[in-house]
Scaffold this active site. Structure first.
Site, mmCIF file in Angstrom:
data_model
loop_
_atom_site.group_PDB
_atom_site.id
_atom_site.type_symbol
_atom_site.label_atom_id
_atom_site.label_comp_id
_atom_site.label_asym_id
_atom_site.label_seq_id
_atom_site.Cartn_x
_atom_site.Cartn_y
_atom_site.Cartn_z
ATOM 1 N N CYS A 264 0.788 -1.243 0.000
ATOM 2 C CA CYS A 264 0.000 0.000 0.000
ATOM 3 C C CYS A 264 0.816 1.287 0.000
ATOM 4 O O CYS A 264 0.689 2.105 -0.918
ATOM 5 C CB CYS A 264 -0.973 -0.007 1.169
ATOM 6 S SG CYS A 264 -2.320 -1.174 0.908
HETATM 7 N N1 NAD Z 1 -4.344 -5.220 0.986
HETATM 8 C C1 NAD Z 1 -4.521 -4.219 1.843
HETATM 9 O O1 NAD Z 1 -4.004 -4.221 2.950
HETATM 10 C C2 NAD Z 1 -5.408 -3.056 1.446
HETATM 11 C C3 NAD Z 1 -5.885 -2.203 2.453
HETATM 12 C C4 NAD Z 1 -6.708 -1.135 2.089
HETATM 13 C C5 NAD Z 1 -7.023 -0.920 0.754
HETATM 14 N N2 NAD Z 1 -6.520 -1.753 -0.207
HETATM 15 C C6 NAD Z 1 -6.900 -1.501 -1.610
HETATM 16 O O2 NAD Z 1 -7.939 -2.430 -1.959
HETATM 17 C C7 NAD Z 1 -7.813 -2.826 -3.324
HETATM 18 C C8 NAD Z 1 -7.698 -4.347 -3.399
HETATM 19 O O3 NAD Z 1 -6.528 -4.738 -2.743
HETATM 20 P P1 NAD Z 1 -6.230 -6.271 -2.369
HETATM 21 O O4 NAD Z 1 -4.959 -6.271 -1.601
HETATM 22 O O5 NAD Z 1 -7.460 -6.870 -1.797
HETATM 23 O O6 NAD Z 1 -5.986 -6.859 -3.846
HETATM 24 P P2 NAD Z 1 -5.683 -8.360 -4.259
HETATM 25 O O7 NAD Z 1 -4.745 -8.291 -5.389
HETATM 26 O O8 NAD Z 1 -5.380 -9.185 -3.062
HETATM 27 O O9 NAD Z 1 -7.127 -8.876 -4.808
HETATM 28 C C9 NAD Z 1 -7.698 -8.460 -6.005
HETATM 29 C C10 NAD Z 1 -8.654 -9.562 -6.486
HETATM 30 O O10 NAD Z 1 -9.382 -9.083 -7.610
HETATM 31 C C11 NAD Z 1 -9.496 -10.140 -8.545
HETATM 32 N N3 NAD Z 1 -9.788 -9.543 -9.855
HETATM 33 C C12 NAD Z 1 -8.951 -8.878 -10.690
HETATM 34 N N4 NAD Z 1 -9.613 -8.451 -11.770
HETATM 35 C C13 NAD Z 1 -10.901 -8.838 -11.621
HETATM 36 C C14 NAD Z 1 -12.079 -8.679 -12.384
HETATM 37 N N5 NAD Z 1 -12.090 -8.000 -13.527
HETATM 38 N N6 NAD Z 1 -13.225 -9.202 -11.908
HETATM 39 C C15 NAD Z 1 -13.260 -9.870 -10.729
HETATM 40 N N7 NAD Z 1 -12.181 -10.063 -9.960
HETATM 41 C C16 NAD Z 1 -11.017 -9.541 -10.398
HETATM 42 C C17 NAD Z 1 -8.181 -10.864 -8.452
HETATM 43 O O11 NAD Z 1 -8.265 -12.172 -8.978
HETATM 44 C C18 NAD Z 1 -7.949 -10.830 -6.934
HETATM 45 O O12 NAD Z 1 -8.550 -11.949 -6.317
HETATM 46 C C19 NAD Z 1 -6.590 -2.080 -3.862
HETATM 47 O O13 NAD Z 1 -7.018 -0.910 -4.476
HETATM 48 C C20 NAD Z 1 -5.790 -1.754 -2.611
HETATM 49 O O14 NAD Z 1 -4.996 -0.600 -2.760
HETATM 50 C C21 NAD Z 1 -5.749 -2.830 0.108
#
Ligand code: NAD
Length: 422
Positions: A264
């Site tokens: 992040c």
């Molecule tokens: N990981 C953290 O700690 C955290 C905390 C706060 C905010 N965020 C934000 O949240 C968002 C997601 O982060 P994350 O860590 O959960 O991501 P991640 O990469 O773990 O998960 C993303 C998921 O989306 C799926 N995906 C991709 N394209 C897709 C589509 N077109 N249709 C359906 N599914 C699809 C992927 O297969 C994956 O399972 C980001 O913007 C991130 O900045 C993350």
């Protein structure tokens, strides 16, 4: 409420499971078939404390699919939780978000009832209003605020304690375009006992970026003060304690070390800076926060060179590859620049991490991977790069130990011990 969640990563699956725990019906959508199968079997595809147990105990209310049609038809509100990684330019990569939005919008075309689309992914200020809302209108042929609603509900959870953070947040931020979406989000979070901020889409987006950039700033700030303390021979942690008691400052995120990494802070600081430049604005403070962080691992190398001026042909052990303890995530880990510098100076590098060896091997296949922390100790110097608990109890007798993560226990047994900022 009937909820659909698009993207079942850290944010999506945790949100889905927690909404189900609150009694809502949840359909998760992902393009990854294996993840979908696992979720439907009650197996969490990611490691997160309590996630699998909660997935299983709420199975009557949560299921997963690869079909957007199914998810949109059987829900009233959709949360977009796909990834927003950095591009090489530092820009946010909206590919996944755009794809998800297009799929959702096309399913809205034939839907008779009102449906709210809420962005939970972290997107730079202005994106939901100026890019995503018009994209839904174009692809669905419908009008925002009348036939569908738009919201922006940033997520603040931390990996490792994600469930706890989601269920007991410091605050919930609900950005909205239309009153119907505002009311739906309000109802969804009604039984959360924390302050609720209801605001515009763009304010919600900026709250998320400003929060992450500020936390990164606190760490870079204390690291710079820590570098000053080091030259004075004083302990920055006592300084941080003294600062932290001031309620205007607070003690959190004032732990000096070799810098921040992870999924992040690096991408969010970089995305906000790049967005500022693209919109003809300066970003002096964020530039410095990033620069301090990029240089901080060098502080440990500087100390190493006090003891071993020429690293060529030496063996340097590194304890810790993950960007922080209790995770296998190596994204932007500070060990990466450490290994790069040591290898470029001709040192032999041997490493150990309890969870992240496989991931690190894909980046550096040619360094030595030890199957225990003890084996790393057989080196000319040992650098501590991640604060795993098991590194506290090693026997460092006879060793030169340089600590980037405040593992003070190492001092008890090491022949020579120095901390990066203490
Ligand atoms: N990981 C953290 O700690 C955290 C905390 C706060 C905010 N965020 C934000 O949240 C968002 C997601 O982060 P994350 O860590 O959960 O991501 P991640 O990469 O773990 O998960 C993303 C998921 O989306 C799926 N995906 C991709 N394209 C897709 C589509 N077109 N249709 C359906 N599914 C699809 C992927 O297969 C994956 O399972 C980001 O913007 C991130 O900045 C993350």
């Amino acid at each position: 409420m009937n909820i659909s969640i698009v993207g079942t990563g850290y944010v999506g699956l945790v949100s889905g499971v927690c909404f189900a725990h609150h009694g809502h019906t949840v359909i998760c959508v992902d393009i990854d078939e294996q993840k979908v199968k696992n979720i439907n079997k009650g197996i969490a595809p990611i490691f997160e404390k309590d996630l699998e147990e909660m997935l299983r105990s709420n199975r009557s209310r949560i299921r997963a699919t690869t079909h957007y049609k199914d998810a949109i038809a059987h829900s009233d509100i959709t949360f977009v939780c796909v990834g927003t990684p950095s591009m090489d330019t530092g820009d946010i990569d909206l590919t996944e978000v755009r794809e998800a939005i297009i799929h959702i919008a096309r399913e809205l075309t034939d839907k008779r009832s009102f449906h709210a689309v809420v962005v939970k992914s972290t997107v730079v200020p202005g994106t939901t209003r100026d890019v995503l809302l018009p994209l839904i209108e174009k692809e669905s042929g419908k009008k925002a605020g009348k036939e569908f609603g738009v919201g922006m509900n940033p997520e603040f959870l931390k990996e490792g304690v994600a469930i706890e953070d989601f269920l007991h947040p410091d605050r919930v931020v609900n950005g909205y375009f239309d009153v119907q979406t505002k009311d739906m989000l309000h109802a969804l979070y009604a039984d959360f006992s924390c302050p609720l901020i209801e605001t515009s889409l763009t304010v919600a987006e900026m709250i998320k970026y400003a929060s992450n950039c500020f936390l990164a700033t606190k760490i870079s700030f204390i690291n710079e003060i820590g570098n000053f303390c080091k030259t004075l021979g004083i302990d920055v942690y006592t300084v941080a304690d003294g600062m932290g008691l001031d309620t205007r400052i607070g003690r959190a995120f004032l732990n000096a070390g070799i810098g921040w990494g992870g999924s992040c802070f690096p991408k969010d600081t970089s995305a906000l800076r790049t967005w500022a430049h693209k919109t003809q604005q300066e970003s002096h403070l964020i530039d410095s926060v990033i620069t301090v962080n990029n240089l901080q691992p060098m502080q440990l190398i500087k100390i190493l060179k006090k003891y071993i001026p020429d690293l060529k042909g030496t063996t340097i052990g590194i304890l810790g590859l993950a960007f922080k303890q209790d995770t296998d995530d190596i994204r932007e880990s500070r060990t990466i620049p450490l290994v790069e510098i040591l290898c470029s100076e001709g040192a032999h590098v041997k490493v150990y991490d309890p969870k992240a060896m496989k991931q690190f091997h894909t980046l550096f296949p040619n360094i030595m991977y030890c199957d225990s922390a003890n084996k790393v100790l057989d080196a000319d110097a040992v650098l501590i790069a991640t604060a795993w608990d098991e590194f506290k109890t090693l026997d460092y007798s006879g060793k030169l130990v340089l600590d980037g993560r405040r593992m003070l226990e190492a001092k008890n047994t090491a022949k020579t011990y120095e901390g990066v900022c203490w």
